[in-house]
Design an enzyme around this catalytic site. Structure first.
Site, PDB file in Angstrom:
ATOM      1  CG  HIS A 135      -8.624  -9.239 -61.386  1.00 21.44           C
ATOM      2  ND1 HIS A 135      -9.982  -9.367 -61.428  1.00 21.44           N
ATOM      3  CD2 HIS A 135      -8.217  -9.943 -60.300  1.00 21.44           C
ATOM      4  CE1 HIS A 135     -10.391 -10.128 -60.436  1.00 21.44           C
ATOM      5  NE2 HIS A 135      -9.335 -10.486 -59.721  1.00 21.44           N
ATOM      6  CG  ASP A 136     -11.735  -7.350 -63.891  1.00 14.14           C
ATOM      7  OD1 ASP A 136     -11.895  -6.936 -65.046  1.00 14.14           O
ATOM      8  OD2 ASP A 136     -11.385  -8.527 -63.601  1.00 14.14           O
TER       9      ASP A 136
END
Ligand code: UDP
Length: 219
Positions: A135-136
């Site tokens: 994620h991210d």
């Protein structure tokens, strides 16, 4: 007009990409390798054409650049686009891509690649077998992941970075991502615990700069 799918690079990675292109477009589709080197004229049952032959081939040509070297990938991408040849994405059917992923054109996602949530990826990303991006993360243009790269959350990877087989990149923080600089190289098996400056090669666990002194110290 018939479609012709070109795999640029009739070498190791090209061979691995061939079954993915067959899977994606059907075994009956016209698939050729494109290669400018001193190579035979067939590979795994497909014709190998040089660039000029490919450009002059009948039908609507589309190409994927199946070469790990990112500078060559960029050069060949520009050359193909200049001739009006579209670059297509390759994605193995068993890749897992979760939510809100944004990706530039020309990516190759090999079998078992996983991209989790809220990830931004630039042009011509290559993720070899079993790699993941969590994620991210923000991945630049022409980034290459060798097999089984573990890129954890909140990591930013600069353009043309190369991450070697089995490397582990620790997670960054939302307000302070771990950064792998532009053109940086992470050696196979490295465990990256802190940011890597542009152009630097790192190795080992924890990863440190690849210099003669550091190699001596670690052996
Ligand atoms: N190649 C090419 N044009 C170029 C540079 C390389 O056709 O401008 C071809 C080269 O002849 C070789 C392939 O790309 O057949 C790259 O093979 P290599 O084994 O170096 O890379 P890999 O398959 O491991 O990515």
């Amino acid at each position: 007009m018939n479609n012709v799918y070109g795999i640029y690079g009739a070498s190791g990675f090209g061979k691995e990409v061939l079954p993915l292109v067959k899977e994606q477009f059907g075994v009956e589709s016209k698939i050729v390798f494109v290669d400018d080197g001193n190579v035979p004229n067939k590979l795994l049952g497909c014709d190998i054409l040089n660039f000029e032959q490919f450009v002059n081939h009948n039908g609507k040509k589309r190409v994927t650049i199946a070469i790990a070297n990112s500078k060559i990938r960029e050069k060949l991408t520009v050359k193909c686009l200049e001739k009006g040849i579209e670059i297509f994405d390759v994605k193995a059917s068993n890749c897992v891509v979760l939510e809100d992923e944004k990706m530039g054109e020309g990516s190759i996602l090999c079998p078992f690649v996983t991209l989790t949530s809220d990830i931004t990826i630039g042009k011509s990303f290559q993720a070899n077998i079993y790699s993941y991006v969590a994620h991210d993360c923000v991945i630049g243009d022409y980034v290459t992941f060798a097999p089984a790269v573990k890129c954890n959350g909140n990591v930013h990877v600069g353009d043309h970075a190369y991450i070697g087989t089995g490397a582990i990149i620790h997670q960054g923080k939302p307000n302070r991502p771990l950064r792998i600089g532009k053109g940086a190289v992470v050696a196979a098996g490295a465990v990256v615990t802190k940011s890597v400056p542009d152009g630097m090669t790192v190795f080992g666990n924890p990863a440190i700069e690849f210099t003669k002194e550091n190699i001596k110290r670690r052996t």
